[in-house]
Design a protein around this motif. Structure first.
Motif, PDB file in Angstrom:
ATOM      1  N   SER A 133       0.861  -1.178   0.000  1.00  0.00           N
ATOM      2  CA  SER A 133       0.000   0.000   0.000  1.00  0.00           C
ATOM      3  C   SER A 133       0.899   1.230   0.000  1.00  0.00           C
ATOM      4  O   SER A 133       1.647   1.464   0.950  1.00  0.00           O
ATOM      5  CB  SER A 133      -0.892  -0.015   1.242  1.00  0.00           C
ATOM      6  N   THR A 134       0.835   2.007  -1.091  1.00  0.00           N
ATOM      7  CA  THR A 134       1.726   3.147  -1.247  1.00  0.00           C
ATOM      8  C   THR A 134       0.967   4.448  -1.056  1.00  0.00           C
ATOM      9  O   THR A 134      -0.131   4.617  -1.564  1.00  0.00           O
ATOM     10  CB  THR A 134       2.370   3.131  -2.649  1.00  0.00           C
ATOM     11  N   CYS A 135       1.584   5.357  -0.330  1.00  0.00           N
ATOM     12  CA  CYS A 135       1.001   6.666  -0.089  1.00  0.00           C
ATOM     13  C   CYS A 135       1.997   7.727  -0.522  1.00  0.00           C
ATOM     14  O   CYS A 135       2.981   7.960   0.168  1.00  0.00           O
ATOM     15  CB  CYS A 135       0.658   6.817   1.392  1.00  0.00           C
ATOM     16  N   ARG A 136       1.787   8.323  -1.672  1.00  0.00           N
ATOM     17  CA  ARG A 136       2.688   9.359  -2.166  1.00  0.00           C
ATOM     18  C   ARG A 136       2.312  10.736  -1.629  1.00  0.00           C
ATOM     19  O   ARG A 136       3.110  11.621  -1.564  1.00  0.00           O
ATOM     20  CB  ARG A 136       2.677   9.403  -3.694  1.00  0.00           C
ATOM     21  N   ASP A 137       1.060  10.928  -1.302  1.00  0.00           N
ATOM     22  CA  ASP A 137       0.612  12.195  -0.724  1.00  0.00           C
ATOM     23  C   ASP A 137       0.813  12.104   0.778  1.00  0.00           C
ATOM     24  O   ASP A 137       0.220  11.250   1.424  1.00  0.00           O
ATOM     25  CB  ASP A 137      -0.863  12.402  -1.050  1.00  0.00           C
ATOM     26  N   PRO A 138       1.637  12.975   1.351  1.00  0.00           N
ATOM     27  CA  PRO A 138       1.932  12.846   2.781  1.00  0.00           C
ATOM     28  C   PRO A 138       0.709  12.913   3.690  1.00  0.00           C
ATOM     29  O   PRO A 138       0.785  12.554   4.838  1.00  0.00           O
ATOM     30  CB  PRO A 138       2.860  14.031   3.060  1.00  0.00           C
ATOM     31  N   TYR A 139      -0.418  13.351   3.171  1.00  0.00           N
ATOM     32  CA  TYR A 139      -1.579  13.518   4.040  1.00  0.00           C
ATOM     33  C   TYR A 139      -2.683  12.493   3.771  1.00  0.00           C
ATOM     34  O   TYR A 139      -3.780  12.642   4.259  1.00  0.00           O
ATOM     35  CB  TYR A 139      -2.117  14.941   3.899  1.00  0.00           C
ATOM     36  N   CYS A 140      -2.416  11.471   2.983  1.00  0.00           N
ATOM     37  CA  CYS A 140      -3.472  10.509   2.690  1.00  0.00           C
ATOM     38  C   CYS A 140      -3.574   9.429   3.768  1.00  0.00           C
ATOM     39  O   CYS A 140      -2.668   9.234   4.566  1.00  0.00           O
ATOM     40  CB  CYS A 140      -3.260   9.868   1.329  1.00  0.00           C
ATOM     41  N   THR A 141      -4.694   8.769   3.797  1.00  0.00           N
ATOM     42  CA  THR A 141      -4.928   7.678   4.728  1.00  0.00           C
ATOM     43  C   THR A 141      -5.361   6.473   3.915  1.00  0.00           C
ATOM     44  O   THR A 141      -6.234   6.587   3.065  1.00  0.00           O
ATOM     45  CB  THR A 141      -6.050   8.043   5.722  1.00  0.00           C
ATOM     46  N   GLY A 142      -4.783   5.332   4.167  1.00  0.00           N
ATOM     47  CA  GLY A 142      -5.200   4.122   3.480  1.00  0.00           C
ATOM     48  C   GLY A 142      -5.640   3.077   4.486  1.00  0.00           C
ATOM     49  O   GLY A 142      -4.894   2.739   5.394  1.00  0.00           O
ATOM     50  N   VAL A 143      -6.875   2.599   4.358  1.00  0.00           N
ATOM     51  CA  VAL A 143      -7.379   1.545   5.219  1.00  0.00           C
ATOM     52  C   VAL A 143      -7.399   0.275   4.388  1.00  0.00           C
ATOM     53  O   VAL A 143      -7.987   0.240   3.321  1.00  0.00           O
ATOM     54  CB  VAL A 143      -8.797   1.861   5.748  1.00  0.00           C
ATOM     55  N   ILE A 144      -6.743  -0.756   4.871  1.00  0.00           N
ATOM     56  CA  ILE A 144      -6.642  -2.016   4.144  1.00  0.00           C
ATOM     57  C   ILE A 144      -7.329  -3.105   4.962  1.00  0.00           C
ATOM     58  O   ILE A 144      -7.067  -3.241   6.159  1.00  0.00           O
ATOM     59  CB  ILE A 144      -5.171  -2.414   3.907  1.00  0.00           C
ATOM     60  N   GLU A 145      -8.187  -3.873   4.325  1.00  0.00           N
ATOM     61  CA  GLU A 145      -8.791  -5.037   4.975  1.00  0.00           C
ATOM     62  C   GLU A 145      -8.303  -6.286   4.271  1.00  0.00           C
ATOM     63  O   GLU A 145      -8.336  -6.364   3.049  1.00  0.00           O
ATOM     64  CB  GLU A 145     -10.314  -4.956   4.926  1.00  0.00           C
ATOM     65  N   GLU A 146      -7.846  -7.227   5.055  1.00  0.00           N
ATOM     66  CA  GLU A 146      -7.424  -8.531   4.546  1.00  0.00           C
ATOM     67  C   GLU A 146      -8.448  -9.545   5.034  1.00  0.00           C
ATOM     68  O   GLU A 146      -8.478  -9.890   6.212  1.00  0.00           O
ATOM     69  CB  GLU A 146      -6.027  -8.889   5.055  1.00  0.00           C
ATOM     70  N   PRO A 147      -9.337 -10.012   4.150  1.00  0.00           N
ATOM     71  CA  PRO A 147     -10.458 -10.837   4.602  1.00  0.00           C
ATOM     72  C   PRO A 147     -10.101 -12.233   5.094  1.00  0.00           C
ATOM     73  O   PRO A 147     -10.785 -12.765   5.955  1.00  0.00           O
ATOM     74  CB  PRO A 147     -11.355 -10.911   3.373  1.00  0.00           C
ATOM     75  N   THR A 148      -9.063 -12.813   4.585  1.00  0.00           N
ATOM     76  CA  THR A 148      -8.756 -14.186   5.003  1.00  0.00           C
ATOM     77  C   THR A 148      -7.259 -14.402   5.103  1.00  0.00           C
ATOM     78  O   THR A 148      -6.629 -14.926   4.190  1.00  0.00           O
ATOM     79  CB  THR A 148      -9.335 -15.215   4.001  1.00  0.00           C
TER      80      THR A 148
END
Length: 182
Positions: A133-148
């Motif tokens: 999960s890459t965040c190039r914008d210093p102010y972004c938020t990434g929520v990742i769900e791994e289902p299994t």
């Protein structure tokens, strides 16, 4: 031409040569030479919390903390490795006793970063990349769900995008399967 991120040894004399070519005739060139120093940090000792797989920060669900890449080692290799991503690494580790669905996010970044989820120590034989999960914008938020995610040991690695650019952040990891026991 621009050269960034060059780390020089203290106490050593360096020379910069500006060469106008080999034509044999005098040539006039205009150029601007700018030298500047940034804040370089000494990489963390190999025993510092989060500095590598052996000293990864253990996560018990739910987990919330703040972190920073400043002064950590630059040694992430193997699974998920992106060639342009050369900043410091912070390692987190959790072990699942049974299959779980988890959610994680990294927010409040002060510099670009990438979060890697692997199914073992990055660089170890047999380890694969579960997610990048890459965040190039210093102010972004990434929520990742791994289902299994099956039972096993996993590593989350927060890696600054550039050497010696400190990425401070908040990290949150939780189980979505109804219990927080790992």
């Amino acid at each position: 031409m621009s050269m960034n991120g060059i780390v020089l040894d203290p106490g050593t004399t360096y020379y910069i040569v500006v060469d106008g070519g080999n034509s044999g005739s005098p040539l006039c060139y205009q150029y601007r030479l700018t030298l500047s120093t940034g804040s370089c940090t000494t990489p963390a000792a190999s025993g510092a919390a989060g500095s590598n797989c052996a000293n990864a920060i253990n996560i018990n669900f739910p987990y919330t903390a703040t972190g920073a890449t400043s002064g950590m080692a630059i040694d992430f290799t193997g699974a998920c490795k992106e060639t342009y991503n050369g900043g410091e690494d912070v390692y987190y580790k959790f072990t699942l006793a049974s299959q779980k669905c988890i959610r994680y996010n990294v927010s409040g970044l002060t510099a670009g970063a990438t979060v890697y989820l692997t199914n073992g120590c990055p660089g170890a034989a047999g380890t694969t990349c579960v997610r990048t999960s890459t965040c190039r914008d210093p102010y972004c938020t990434g929520v990742i769900e791994e289902p299994t995610l099956p039972a096993g040991t996993y590593y989350l690695v927060v890696k600054a995008d550039s050497p010696y650019k400190n990425a401070t952040y908040s990290i949150n990891v939780e189980s979505l399967t109804g219990d927080d026991n790992v």
